[in-house]
Write an enzyme that holds these catalytic residues in place. Structure first.
Site: not given
Ligand code: BG6
Ligand code: MG
Length: 226
Positions: A23, A25
């Site tokens: 991922d 963020d």
């Protein structure tokens, strides 16, 4: 899927995978803080209560779905056109914050761990719901680093749907069962499990959410399990 072995006092869990999907963020960089600041500015302007606990529910979900969560606290009913304007307003604030980022915002820990994982032979990719993914990677100097990128521009359903991770695995040419996902969002952990991948929780509401295969102590803890 994975096995553990005892070595001295420590217990090492090892994951036998070919690829690691990250991922963006809140995992590769701290842009989750900018998302919070930008949503907070919008919520304050609209007079809607918003705090870090509510913000945790926005991790991993799309921009419009995030807005809907914020508007749960509003007494007003807004039209679709107004909602789109709010989402754009938030994104403009967010992008101004992103412009302040530079390669110095990629920590040595993240950079060195990624380089070492590559050296160990793993394929490395991004699986993010964000439509700003490429802009962020450019800001922190990682535009050309990953073997594949799947982001908010590739998908029609955001996490907890597994679509973005399945796209990322397909772009790598690796079977989902050979992939592990690193996430700070509970929605992302759910997405990884729904896609048949190992789910590694790092920070956020992913940590100890109960669905993860492993809680990472830090980003560099990846080097202990791969
Ligand atoms: C995810 C974030 O990575 O991207 C969410 O965790 C965000 O909070 C989503 O809503 C979409 O981001 P963007 O940049 O397209 O608004
Ligand atoms: Mg995240």
């Amino acid at each position: 899927m994975h096995s553990g072995s005892l070595k001295g006092e420590k217990y090492f869990m090892k994951f036998e995978k070919k690829a690691i999907i990250f991922d963006l963020d809140g995992v590769i960089c701290f842009t989750d803080k900018f998302h919070y600041q930008a949503w907070k500015a919008l919520a304050d302007r609209l007079g809607i209560y918003f705090d870090e606990k509510i913000n945790d529910r926005l991790r991993g979900v799309s921009r419009m779905a995030s807005l809907e969560i914020i508007l749960e606290r509003s007494a007003e009913t807004y039209t679709q056109e107004q909602k789109e304007a709010f989402a754009e307003e938030k994104n403009n604030i967010y992008r101004e914050l992103l412009k302040t980022m530079s390669p110095a915002d990629l920590t040595d820990e993240v950079r060195d761990t990624l380089v070492e994982l590559r050296h160990r032979g793993y394929k490395l990719s991004i699986g993010s719901s964000s439509k700003n993914t490429k802009f962020i990677l450019e800001r922190i100097g990682l535009s050309d680093f990953f073997d594949a990128i799947a982001d908010g521009t590739d998908i029609s359903r955001s996490k907890p749907d597994p679509e973005v991770f399945l796209k990322s695995a397909a772009k790598l040419g690796v079977a989902p069962s050979d992939c592990a996902v690193v996430e700070d969002a509970k929605a992302g952990i759910e997405a990884a499990k729904a896609g048949g991948m190992a789910a590694l929780a790092l920070f956020g509401d992913a940590k100890d959410c109960g669905l993860e295969d492993y809680n990472l102590k830090s980003f560099s803890d990846l080097l202990n399990i791969f």
